[in-house]
Design a protein around this motif. Sequence first.
Motif, PDB file in Angstrom:
ATOM      1  N   SER A  35      -3.354  -1.862   4.912  1.00  0.00           N
ATOM      2  CA  SER A  35      -3.998  -0.535   4.735  1.00  0.00           C
ATOM      3  C   SER A  35      -3.322   0.531   5.458  1.00  0.00           C
ATOM      4  O   SER A  35      -2.878   0.141   6.711  1.00  0.00           O
ATOM      5  CB  SER A  35      -5.451  -0.717   4.846  1.00  0.00           C
ATOM      6  OG  SER A  35      -6.038  -1.705   4.031  1.00  0.00           O
ATOM      7  N   CYS A  73     -10.756  -0.068  -7.239  1.00  0.00           N
ATOM      8  CA  CYS A  73     -10.176   1.044  -6.906  1.00  0.00           C
ATOM      9  C   CYS A  73     -11.215   2.266  -6.964  1.00  0.00           C
ATOM     10  O   CYS A  73     -11.895   2.143  -7.914  1.00  0.00           O
ATOM     11  CB  CYS A  73      -8.821   1.491  -7.907  1.00  0.00           C
ATOM     12  SG  CYS A  73      -9.073   1.980  -9.453  1.00  0.00           S
ATOM     13  N   THR A 101       0.878  -1.348  -0.081  1.00  0.00           N
ATOM     14  CA  THR A 101      -0.098  -0.061  -0.131  1.00  0.00           C
ATOM     15  C   THR A 101       0.918   1.311  -0.052  1.00  0.00           C
ATOM     16  O   THR A 101       2.087   1.214   0.502  1.00  0.00           O
ATOM     17  CB  THR A 101      -0.833  -0.074   1.138  1.00  0.00           C
ATOM     18  OG1 THR A 101      -1.897   1.196   1.080  1.00  0.00           O
ATOM     19  CG2 THR A 101      -0.283   0.137   2.623  1.00  0.00           C
ATOM     20  N   LYS A 143     -12.123  -2.261  -0.510  1.00  0.00           N
ATOM     21  CA  LYS A 143     -11.597  -0.569  -0.884  1.00  0.00           C
ATOM     22  C   LYS A 143     -12.889   0.104  -0.113  1.00  0.00           C
ATOM     23  O   LYS A 143     -13.618   0.158  -0.492  1.00  0.00           O
ATOM     24  CB  LYS A 143     -11.320  -0.538  -2.337  1.00  0.00           C
ATOM     25  CG  LYS A 143     -10.382  -1.169  -2.883  1.00  0.00           C
ATOM     26  CD  LYS A 143      -8.924  -0.881  -2.480  1.00  0.00           C
ATOM     27  CE  LYS A 143      -7.879  -1.693  -3.187  1.00  0.00           C
ATOM     28  NZ  LYS A 143      -6.440  -1.387  -2.888  1.00  0.00           N
TER      29      LYS A 143
END
Length: 832
Positions: free
Chosen positions: A91, A201, A52, A156
């Motif tokens: 994340s 995304c 990430t 996401k």
Amino acid sequence: MAEAEEQETGSLEESTDESEEEESEEEPKLKYERLSNGVTEILQKDAASCMTVHDKFLALGTHYGKVYLLDVQGNITQKFDVSPVKINQVSLDESGEHMGVCAEDGKVQVFGLYSGEEFHETFDCPIKLLLFERSWMSRWKSSVLHEGEGNIRSVKWRGHLIAWANNMGVKIFDITSKQRITNVPRDDISLRPDMYPCSLCWKDNVTLIIGWGTSVKICSVKERHASEMRDLPSRYVEIVSQFETEFYISGLAPLCDQLVVLSYVKEVSEKTEREYCARPRLDIIQPLSETCEEISSDALTVRGFQENECRDYHLEYSEGESLFYIVSPRDVVVAKERDQDDHIDWLLEKKKYEEALMAAEISQKNIKRHKILDIGLAYINHLVARGEYDIAARKCQKILGKNAALWEYEVYKFKEIGQLKAISPYLPRGDPVLKPLIYEMILHEFLESDYEGFATLIREWPGDLYNNSVIVQAVRDHLKKDSQNRTLLKTLAELYTYDKNYGNALEIYLTLRHKDVFQLIHKHNLFSSIKDKIVLLMDFDSEKAVDMLLDNEDKISIKKVVEELEDRPELQHVYLHKLFKRDHHKGQRYHEKQISLYAEFDRPNLLPFLRDSIHCPLEKALEICQQRNFVEETVYLLSRMGNSRSALKMIMEELHDVDKAIEFAKEQDDAELWEDLILYSIDKPPFITGLLNNIGTHVDPILLIHRIKEGMEIPNLRDSLVKILQDYNLQILLREGCKKILVADSLSLLKKMHRTQMKGILVDEENICESCLSPILPSDAAKPFSMVVFHCRHMFHKECLPVPSMTSPAQFCNICSAKHRGPGSAILEMKK
């Protein structure tokens, strides 16, 4: 497709089959760099599983359950041993202060990177998607978002929306309304979701991009109208674009209004006909409603690509800097948008120097690695190498500018390849000025092989650029071999002029009969140098020479010019003739000489000269004209000297021209001449005819007619008599016409005088009595008074005038009577 250019910054890269690389004229959109330093060390012992990206740092998860924090150069800043098994996802929050990690064993951990705070949770299969929220008293409250549809492959979160993918499809959850607002089903259910996972995304807070298998969907979350809600969620999802790609999708990222797609590629070997894993591709595509347009496509050579599967690749990106990270188990490659320096690199690689130079000039404030001058010099070298010497020389003006040192360096380079002539037209001549040796070197080059080119440079270059004496000597040396070469002589004259050696320059110009000789004399006031060269000037161009001499009479006198031309009377005549045309008196001392000059070289202008000159001796002129038998000129001179009868006789006996004789008699208006003319003509019928036709208005034709012998045949007698009668009638008519005009004019003037005398005359307090000189009007207008006003505007009190006598009762103005003027004459004078 373009082969991505890689920059090796770490250990040696695996060898690549160069035959697979293809040359393309299309410039790539992205550039690539392998993330090295600490990453290289990590991947030598471990394998990357996920990554990430934050604006400040990177977080890399590995197959051995470790998470590394890295700076943007790949250096390790922190290490976390999270799990003994593979890390599935890492994340980071927006601030970069908290990190969440989930592992293959279902273990989820949240770290406070700076606070030491931790959260741990372990999940057993079947997997649920849980949302943990802080409640009152900082306790964690969990709620199930989804369960029962197999493993959750990707999650996401953006703003108030959470998107996740499981084996059945993609769900979106609205945290605000606590509702799931859509389910986007998986298209190709034949693909194993664990081998070909879904890529998610968020382009922005309401746009989700889904890539699964070979399918791409762009979904937009929209607000539902209040009238449509009922029991439905307040938001809904609309698929605004959907299309298929050629390869399997391993990752997605937005790039402005375009997409960056990381694709897993399988190809079939032509030899074995077996399927194998090819290099992954990174494509930039432009989404349309039902299809897409490929903008660029690069094949990436990553370590171990032959063994990787679709699930082994990940695409992460940094929104702020448009950086794209391609993550594979053995390699991490960074893709970034090419800047202007990269664009110039590509142009230089393709040898597009003109475009590279233009791009550098336009973006000179933004480029960091390139300099306009370096590009320009490379361009000049490229042109020289290709033999385009003139273009290369022309480009020197723009590229080298005012850098004298570089100019001199380039000149010597052109000298080494024998191309000094090519650069000569473009050399600077003012700012900057090069060393004199540079200009002299080029002049010598031309002097050896091209006289015309040498002359052009001497004419165009200022004389202070080089050592004039050196070049003069060089020209003299060449003239020893070719003394009559006009180009060299003219150039030498110009060099003498630069050196202010005007005498030598003038001598060469006169020898060459060059048109610039007069300009040179005027410009540098060389009149003292030409006093002994007047004949040469006149031989060259007599008109210009005479004009120049006459215009500068104060510098070269008339006497000096006449003396210099004594041996060339034809040139002397040209000069004196033009002098006489300008002023009949300036050259009066030479008028006697001019008679002979006109008689010898310009007889048509002799008679006009004799008529206009008042200084030439008539006897001398008559003698010359008689010697040369110039009848017209002799007649004129005899007439001017008062010998009209001899002149008339010469006209009749030499010229036999009755018309000219009659014309001469008319001019003289002498009765004796008419008598001589009649006596001479009386026995010559043609002369009689001419006299009858022309003398009617000067001599009584009866005198001529009475003298004509009886029986003499006269040509056209009848016509001549008729003409005489017509002339007589015409004279009578003219007299009558004149008489009528005189009578009419007299009557008109009489009427005019009468009208004038009848007009009133203004009398006011300013008028005075011409006798007593007191005001004509009394001061008291009520008293009676008497006054007399004459037409001549003179005024008198009545008592001031004398009493008229009985013999002449009329009164006259005393003033006008004394001056013997008639009444009213003063008025007429005023009107004149």
